[in-house]
Design a protein around this motif. Structure first.
Motif, PDB file in Angstrom:
ATOM      1  N   GLY A 131       4.138  12.522 -18.998  1.00  0.00           N
ATOM      2  CA  GLY A 131       2.717  12.835 -19.101  1.00  0.00           C
ATOM      3  C   GLY A 131       2.318  14.061 -18.289  1.00  0.00           C
ATOM      4  N   ILE A 132       3.227  15.017 -18.158  1.00  0.00           N
ATOM      5  CA  ILE A 132       2.979  16.236 -17.383  1.00  0.00           C
ATOM      6  C   ILE A 132       2.480  17.339 -18.305  1.00  0.00           C
ATOM      7  CG2 ILE A 132       4.077  18.037 -15.961  1.00  0.00           C
ATOM      8  CD1 ILE A 132       3.939  15.378 -14.547  1.00  0.00           C
ATOM      9  N   SER A 133       1.459  18.054 -17.871  1.00  0.00           N
ATOM     10  CA  SER A 133       0.926  19.183 -18.625  1.00  0.00           C
ATOM     11  C   SER A 133       1.954  20.310 -18.681  1.00  0.00           C
ATOM     12  CB  SER A 133      -0.360  19.675 -17.946  1.00  0.00           C
ATOM     13  OG  SER A 133      -0.867  20.805 -18.608  1.00  0.00           O
ATOM     14  N   LEU A 134       2.181  20.834 -19.901  1.00  0.00           N
ATOM     15  CA  LEU A 134       3.194  21.865 -20.109  1.00  0.00           C
ATOM     16  C   LEU A 134       2.580  23.053 -20.829  1.00  0.00           C
ATOM     17  CD1 LEU A 134       6.173  22.858 -20.174  1.00  0.00           C
ATOM     18  CD2 LEU A 134       6.457  21.502 -22.258  1.00  0.00           C
ATOM     19  N   LEU A 135       2.767  24.240 -20.251  1.00  0.00           N
ATOM     20  CA  LEU A 135       2.297  25.475 -20.856  1.00  0.00           C
ATOM     21  C   LEU A 135       3.493  26.370 -21.151  1.00  0.00           C
ATOM     22  CD1 LEU A 135       0.034  24.642 -18.515  1.00  0.00           C
ATOM     23  CD2 LEU A 135      -1.064  26.632 -19.489  1.00  0.00           C
ATOM     24  N   LEU A 136       3.552  26.868 -22.386  1.00  0.00           N
ATOM     25  CA  LEU A 136       4.622  27.746 -22.820  1.00  0.00           C
ATOM     26  C   LEU A 136       4.046  29.141 -23.037  1.00  0.00           C
ATOM     27  CD1 LEU A 136       6.094  25.360 -25.557  1.00  0.00           C
ATOM     28  CD2 LEU A 136       6.764  25.524 -23.143  1.00  0.00           C
ATOM     29  N   PHE A 137       4.649  30.145 -22.425  1.00  0.00           N
ATOM     30  CA  PHE A 137       4.145  31.509 -22.512  1.00  0.00           C
ATOM     31  C   PHE A 137       5.094  32.359 -23.346  1.00  0.00           C
ATOM     32  CE2 PHE A 137       2.152  29.641 -18.933  1.00  0.00           C
ATOM     33  CZ  PHE A 137       0.902  30.220 -18.851  1.00  0.00           C
ATOM     34  N   CYS A 138       4.538  33.020 -24.369  1.00  0.00           N
ATOM     35  CA  CYS A 138       5.350  33.898 -25.211  1.00  0.00           C
ATOM     36  C   CYS A 138       4.472  35.028 -25.739  1.00  0.00           C
ATOM     37  CB  CYS A 138       5.979  33.124 -26.360  1.00  0.00           C
ATOM     38  SG  CYS A 138       4.802  32.385 -27.506  1.00  0.00           S
ATOM     39  N   ASP A 139       5.118  36.042 -26.315  1.00  0.00           N
ATOM     40  CA  ASP A 139       4.332  37.105 -26.931  1.00  0.00           C
ATOM     41  C   ASP A 139       4.292  36.890 -28.439  1.00  0.00           C
ATOM     42  OD1 ASP A 139       6.603  38.304 -28.141  1.00  0.00           O
ATOM     43  OD2 ASP A 139       6.953  39.560 -26.385  1.00  0.00           O
ATOM     44  N   THR A 140       3.574  37.755 -29.135  1.00  0.00           N
ATOM     45  CA  THR A 140       3.329  37.564 -30.561  1.00  0.00           C
ATOM     46  C   THR A 140       4.588  37.719 -31.415  1.00  0.00           C
ATOM     47  OG1 THR A 140       2.659  39.889 -30.740  1.00  0.00           O
ATOM     48  CG2 THR A 140       0.903  38.245 -30.438  1.00  0.00           C
ATOM     49  N   THR A 194       0.714  26.314 -26.043  1.00  0.00           N
ATOM     50  CA  THR A 194       1.373  27.610 -26.139  1.00  0.00           C
ATOM     51  C   THR A 194       0.350  28.694 -25.863  1.00  0.00           C
ATOM     52  OG1 THR A 194       2.954  26.783 -27.765  1.00  0.00           O
ATOM     53  CG2 THR A 194       2.685  29.166 -27.625  1.00  0.00           C
ATOM     54  N   VAL A 195       0.656  29.548 -24.902  1.00  0.00           N
ATOM     55  CA  VAL A 195      -0.184  30.689 -24.560  1.00  0.00           C
ATOM     56  C   VAL A 195       0.514  31.918 -25.130  1.00  0.00           C
ATOM     57  CG1 VAL A 195      -1.210  32.038 -22.699  1.00  0.00           C
ATOM     58  CG2 VAL A 195      -0.969  29.547 -22.455  1.00  0.00           C
ATOM     59  N   THR A 196      -0.080  32.493 -26.174  1.00  0.00           N
ATOM     60  CA  THR A 196       0.506  33.655 -26.832  1.00  0.00           C
ATOM     61  C   THR A 196      -0.250  34.897 -26.407  1.00  0.00           C
ATOM     62  OG1 THR A 196       1.051  32.254 -28.723  1.00  0.00           O
ATOM     63  CG2 THR A 196       1.176  34.632 -29.053  1.00  0.00           C
ATOM     64  N   VAL A 197       0.495  35.887 -25.932  1.00  0.00           N
ATOM     65  CA  VAL A 197      -0.102  37.147 -25.478  1.00  0.00           C
ATOM     66  C   VAL A 197       0.429  38.280 -26.344  1.00  0.00           C
ATOM     67  CG1 VAL A 197      -0.393  36.317 -23.118  1.00  0.00           C
ATOM     68  CG2 VAL A 197       1.690  37.525 -23.737  1.00  0.00           C
ATOM     69  N   SER A 198      -0.260  39.427 -26.295  1.00  0.00           N
ATOM     70  CA  SER A 198       0.201  40.566 -27.083  1.00  0.00           C
ATOM     71  C   SER A 198       1.535  41.070 -26.551  1.00  0.00           C
ATOM     72  CB  SER A 198      -0.844  41.681 -27.069  1.00  0.00           C
ATOM     73  OG  SER A 198      -1.103  42.072 -25.746  1.00  0.00           O
ATOM     74  N   GLN A 199       2.288  41.703 -27.451  1.00  0.00           N
ATOM     75  CA  GLN A 199       3.586  42.243 -27.066  1.00  0.00           C
ATOM     76  C   GLN A 199       3.397  43.348 -26.038  1.00  0.00           C
ATOM     77  OE1 GLN A 199       6.252  43.336 -30.213  1.00  0.00           O
ATOM     78  NE2 GLN A 199       5.649  41.592 -31.462  1.00  0.00           N
ATOM     79  N   GLY A 200       4.359  43.455 -25.181  1.00  0.00           N
ATOM     80  CA  GLY A 200       4.322  44.488 -24.154  1.00  0.00           C
ATOM     81  C   GLY A 200       5.221  44.073 -23.016  1.00  0.00           C
ATOM     82  N   ALA A 201       5.715  45.053 -22.322  1.00  0.00           N
ATOM     83  CA  ALA A 201       6.627  44.779 -21.215  1.00  0.00           C
ATOM     84  C   ALA A 201       5.971  43.823 -20.223  1.00  0.00           C
ATOM     85  CB  ALA A 201       7.017  46.074 -20.522  1.00  0.00           C
ATOM     86  N   ASP A 202       6.563  42.664 -20.062  1.00  0.00           N
ATOM     87  CA  ASP A 202       6.154  41.674 -19.071  1.00  0.00           C
ATOM     88  C   ASP A 202       4.779  41.052 -19.310  1.00  0.00           C
ATOM     89  OD1 ASP A 202       8.576  42.143 -17.665  1.00  0.00           O
ATOM     90  OD2 ASP A 202       7.663  43.862 -16.658  1.00  0.00           O
TER      91      ASP A 202
END
Length: 149
Positions: free
Chosen positions: A24-33, A44-52
């Motif tokens: 029951g732990i909150s999980l956030l996944l970070f990736c680019d588009t 899922t936290v999706t961010v725009s492409q770009g270095a880092d």
């Protein structure tokens, strides 16, 4: 407490999702588009492409006591400075006592590549690596759960 994962090319997503879901732990996944990652029990936290770009989004959400999974030494160092716990995909814990030497190795490899030297890439992932990650991840998760209750 939450778990944050640098999900671009992360080979242990299914293990982490399963273990967080069971606890029951909150999980956030970070990736680019460039990546599409969806699990019903994770955000899922999706961010725009770009270095880092995914790295900076993750570190901005990391807090003291969170658990971060990444293979990026730079991101690990930033998360450690915020008081987060950090594991790599093989179950190795990044600590204040080992991050400087890891960053130095990364710099040396970059310097060698810039000089034209070809460095070997990682070997094919094994079931033993997944097992080591699973054991280390579960052990640290359970420890953090105990400390927060």
């Amino acid at each position: 407490m939450k778990v944050l994962i640098d999900a671009d090319a992360c080979p242990v997503l299914e293990i982490a999702v399963r273990e967080c879901e069971q606890r029951g732990i909150s999980l956030l996944l970070f990736c680019d588009t460039a990546h599409e990652i969806h699990f019903s029990s994770a955000t899922t936290v999706t961010v725009s492409q770009g270095a880092d770009s995914a790295d900076f989004a993750l570190v901005n959400r990391a807090e003291k006591g969170d658990l971060v999974v990444t293979q990026d030494y730079g991101l690990a160092a930033m998360c450690l400075s915020k008081g987060s716990f950090v594991l790599n995909q093989d179950g190795r814990e990044y600590l204040d006592g080992n991050i400087d030497s890891l960053l130095n190795v990364r710099w040396e490899h970059k310097r060698q590549r810039m000089a034209g030297k070809h460095l070997r890439g990682p070997k094919k992932r094994t079931a033993a690596q997944d097992q080591r990650f699973s054991e280390a991840f579960c052990k640290l998760l359970d420890k953090l759960i105990q400390e927060n209750h």
